[in-house]
Write an enzyme that holds these catalytic residues in place. Structure first.
Site, PDB file in Angstrom:
ATOM      1  N   GLY A 104     -12.464 -14.087   6.454  1.00 27.51           N
ATOM      2  CA  GLY A 104     -11.434 -14.734   5.671  1.00 27.51           C
ATOM      3  C   GLY A 104     -11.347 -16.232   5.881  1.00 27.51           C
ATOM      4  CG  HIS A 105      -7.995 -19.838   5.194  1.00 26.80           C
ATOM      5  ND1 HIS A 105      -8.524 -20.679   4.251  1.00 26.80           N
ATOM      6  CD2 HIS A 105      -7.063 -20.570   5.883  1.00 26.80           C
ATOM      7  CE1 HIS A 105      -7.948 -21.873   4.349  1.00 26.80           C
ATOM      8  NE2 HIS A 105      -7.068 -21.833   5.339  1.00 26.80           N
ATOM      9  CG  PHE A 106      -7.570 -19.255  10.268  1.00 27.36           C
ATOM     10  CD1 PHE A 106      -7.453 -20.409  11.026  1.00 27.36           C
ATOM     11  CD2 PHE A 106      -6.558 -18.957   9.363  1.00 27.36           C
ATOM     12  CE1 PHE A 106      -6.357 -21.252  10.898  1.00 27.36           C
ATOM     13  CE2 PHE A 106      -5.460 -19.792   9.222  1.00 27.36           C
ATOM     14  CZ  PHE A 106      -5.357 -20.947   9.985  1.00 27.36           C
ATOM     15  CB  ALA A 107     -14.714 -18.513   8.817  1.00 26.41           C
ATOM     16  CG  ASP A 113     -10.007 -18.838   2.017  1.00 23.05           C
ATOM     17  OD1 ASP A 113      -8.820 -18.591   1.739  1.00 23.05           O
ATOM     18  OD2 ASP A 113     -10.383 -19.914   2.515  1.00 23.05           O
TER      19      ASP A 113
END
Length: 281
Positions: free
Chosen positions: A255-258, A229
């Site tokens: 990343g952020h949108f796991a 992230d």
């Protein structure tokens, strides 16, 4: 089994709030709070994975997705006001809270106001500690220029939130950022998101309050985090253990949108966690 997913609206102080709902209402409930610049559609696959066994409810905040907009400026306090009234309007009496990104500041406000509602906490790349603020996040929070904030509303930035830190781009559906940007580009929506960007510093100011709730309430907590992230770093995930030392922590190479890339690993963890919680009272 694949559950039926119902797509509904409820009036909350004159705002038509859209939400998705699946699963048996007597089962443990999970309230799914989405991030920026997304909406409840980000949870579609998770709802399919868990909605046969658990009661899942996922609203769109005012100014997001299929929901209507508030009159006047949108702030995190006002988003939390709407979600609190939404919970009452649809009859949720006890539930676990899934906090992702913007769902952190919205959900923690709700938890502090109405702690009796919360049976447990699932945290996924939602920060409540300065430890987890990347340089990108700090620059975003420090900005007070509307034109600069508007620069975060582009397709390139929306797409980057999905791709940064991901290990296999083939697992990322372009539907996510395409749908996010569609809603972001609707008339008036970018101004709403600029309002929220400039209000984000109000969340950091409340971190000590949220940490105190975590220390005092010690809710059963599952933390799942994408270590790549670029917004909220892995240190933010580990920081929760200071206040909820018995929390279950899992960090993934994504990343952020796991959930986009690691749903097969994360969904069973959530199912096991919900299975340990009491059914709705």
């Amino acid at each position: 089994m694949i559950p039926n997913v119902f797509h509904r609206h409820v009036d909350v102080d004159g705002v038509r709030v859209f939400y998705r709902e699946a699963g048996p209402v007597a089962a443990p409930t999970l309230l799914l709070l989405h991030g920026f610049p997304s909406a409840s559609h980000q949870f579609r696959r998770l709802i399919d994975a868990l909605g046969d066994r658990f009661h899942l409810v996922a609203p769109d905040y005012p100014g997001f997705g299929h929901s209507g907009d508030l009159d006047g400026p949108h702030t995190f306090d006002r988003l939390a006001d709407t979600v609190e009234k939404f919970v009452d309007a649809v009859g949720l009496r006890r539930f676990a809270l899934y906090a992702f990104d913007f769902g952190g500041p919205v959900g923690f406000r709700l938890a502090v106001r109405r702690p009796e509602l919360i049976t447990g906490l699932v945290v996924q790349n939602a920060n409540a500690y300065t430890d987890g603020l990347s340089e990108n996040a700090r620059a975003f929070i420090a900005n007070d220029d509307r034109e600069v904030a508007a620069g975060f509303m582009t397709l390139a930035f929306t797409k980057s939130q999905y791709e940064d830190g991901a290990t296999d781009p083939a697992l990322l559906s372009p539907d996510g950022w395409t749908l996010d940007q569609h809603f972001l580009d609707l008339p008036g929506r970018q101004d709403i998101q600029v309002d929220l960007a400039l209000d984000y510093r109000s969340n950091v100011a409340r971190y000590p309050e949220w940490q105190e709730w975590l220390r005092t309430a010690k809710p059963p907590t599952l933390i799942v985090w994408g270590r790549g992230d670029a917004i909220f770093t892995e240190d933010g995930a580990k920081a929760y253990l200071r206040d909820v030392p018995d929390a279950e922590l899992h960090v993934f190479d994504t990343g952020h949108f796991a959930l986009e890339e690691k749903l097969p690993e994360i969904a069973p963890l959530i199912a096991a966690f919900l299975g340990r919680l009491p059914e709705n009272a």
